[in-house]
Write a protein that holds these residues in place. Structure first.
Motif, mmCIF file in Angstrom:
data_model
loop_
_atom_site.group_PDB
_atom_site.id
_atom_site.type_symbol
_atom_site.label_atom_id
_atom_site.label_comp_id
_atom_site.label_asym_id
_atom_site.label_seq_id
_atom_site.Cartn_x
_atom_site.Cartn_y
_atom_site.Cartn_z
ATOM 1 N N PRO A 98 33.808 57.931 5.514
ATOM 2 C CA PRO A 98 33.116 57.113 6.520
ATOM 3 C C PRO A 98 33.385 57.595 7.942
ATOM 4 C CG PRO A 98 34.116 55.713 4.846
ATOM 5 C CD PRO A 98 34.601 57.106 4.581
ATOM 6 N N TRP A 99 32.350 57.608 8.762
ATOM 7 C CA TRP A 99 32.486 58.142 10.109
ATOM 8 C C TRP A 99 33.498 57.350 10.943
ATOM 9 C CZ3 TRP A 99 31.495 54.976 14.241
ATOM 10 C CH2 TRP A 99 30.720 53.830 13.990
ATOM 11 N N GLN A 100 33.648 56.060 10.622
ATOM 12 C CA GLN A 100 34.609 55.240 11.371
ATOM 13 C C GLN A 100 36.035 55.774 11.222
ATOM 14 O OE1 GLN A 100 32.392 54.123 9.114
ATOM 15 N NE2 GLN A 100 31.571 52.107 9.672
ATOM 16 N N ILE A 133 40.206 51.181 7.456
ATOM 17 C CA ILE A 133 38.750 51.142 7.594
ATOM 18 C C ILE A 133 38.107 50.622 6.319
ATOM 19 C CG2 ILE A 133 36.682 52.566 7.857
ATOM 20 C CD1 ILE A 133 38.181 52.092 10.449
ATOM 21 N N GLN A 134 38.618 51.037 5.175
ATOM 22 C CA GLN A 134 38.080 50.579 3.903
ATOM 23 C C GLN A 134 38.214 49.069 3.769
ATOM 24 O OE1 GLN A 134 38.785 52.603 -0.224
ATOM 25 N NE2 GLN A 134 40.307 50.981 -0.128
ATOM 26 N N SER A 135 39.339 48.529 4.213
ATOM 27 C CA SER A 135 39.571 47.077 4.130
ATOM 28 C C SER A 135 38.649 46.304 5.050
ATOM 29 C CB SER A 135 41.034 46.766 4.464
ATOM 30 O OG SER A 135 41.926 47.416 3.581
ATOM 31 N N VAL A 136 38.422 46.862 6.240
ATOM 32 C CA VAL A 136 37.581 46.164 7.223
ATOM 33 C C VAL A 136 36.126 46.174 6.818
ATOM 34 C CG1 VAL A 136 36.711 46.289 9.584
ATOM 35 C CG2 VAL A 136 39.161 46.565 9.139
ATOM 36 N N THR A 137 35.673 47.286 6.232
ATOM 37 C CA THR A 137 34.244 47.431 5.923
ATOM 38 C C THR A 137 33.836 46.848 4.568
ATOM 39 O OG1 THR A 137 34.687 49.661 5.040
ATOM 40 C CG2 THR A 137 33.993 49.484 7.342
#
Length: 252
Positions: free
Chosen positions: A195-197, A247-251
């Motif tokens: 993911p780009w984030q 990031i995985q947790s947030v998205t």
């Protein structure tokens, strides 16, 4: 092309245990081989991801993660983990520059090093357990490739601390522009798999690790050693996993 293959085999032979072809060795070639250091990381990450996927066909994911960590450690000969351990032994047990350098060069492992390496693998296992199985392969490839750019950055922004001969003497020379640029490209390309984030946040995270480690080691010993470079790679790899999981947790 022949020369580039020679440089690639230099990187493969020096920074992994993956069989390499015959090389035309020179210290200059070994310094230039840093351009393929992230490519070695791609191979190591692919080995780890492949082992994980194979093991999870039969075993629980936790077993696959443990097997992947073991496979990647075997693939590199634990060269970076060894540096990480020596880093903590040296800077944890030494008070002067001379003592720190002497401890890091000692082949024995002390309490700081043992504790650091045990915690390193426990933390890696814990963080990787939070990564979704579908994302494991691209995450490992991107982590191992991008984290290997950071030692190259440190080599080009600091100075080698030892005066006597050592296995890392080739790092006393800064790389040429082509080598540095190619290392950046090979390290950045696998970030397209994630993911780009993650990539956006990873850049300042890596920059912070570089700044803190550079400042600390220059203050303590006047620069870096091979063990410091190994620690840099391991710190950066851990940062990648933390950012990726965050990031995985947030998205989700």
């Amino acid at each position: 092309m022949k020369q580039q293959l020679n440089l690639f085999f230099h990187a493969l032979m020096f920074y992994s245990r993956i069989p390499a072809g015959k090389i035309d060795y020179s210290e200059e070639n070994l310094t230039k081989a840093f351009r393929y250091f992230p490519v070695v990381g791609i191979l190591v990450g692919a080995i780890g991801g492949g082992v994980f996927l194979l093991f999870r066909l039969i075993f629980p994911d936790a077993v696959g993660i443990a097997a992947a960590l073991a496979a990647m450690t075997l693939a590199t000969g634990a060269i970076h983990e060894d540096g990480f351990s020596d880093f903590f032994d040296g800077f944890g047990g030494g008070q002067t520059k001379e003592r720190i350098l002497a401890i890091m060069k000692d082949s024995t492992v002390g309490a700081y090093g043992v504790t650091a390496i045990v915690l390193l693998f426990l933390i890696k296992f814990s963080i990787l357990s939070a990564i979704s199985p579908a994302s494991m392969l691209p995450a490992l490839i991107a982590a191992h490739a991008s984290s290997r750019v950071m030692p190259v950055v440190l080599i080009n922004t600091s100075q080698y601390a030892r005066k006597e001969n050592s296995k890392a003497m080739h790092t006393r020379h800064r790389t040429d522009g082509v080598t540095f640029s190619l290392a950046l490209v090979f390290g950045a390309l696998p970030l397209l798999l994630i993911p780009w984030q993650t990539a956006v946040i990873l850049i300042p995270a890596y920059a912070l690790i570089w700044f803190l480690l550079k400042r600390y080691t220059e203050r303590k010993i006047g620069g870096f050693t091979g063990d410091v470079l190994g620690a840099m790679q391991q710190f950066s790899e851990l940062a990648f996993y933390l950012v990726f999981v965050g990031i995985q947790s947030v998205t989700l």
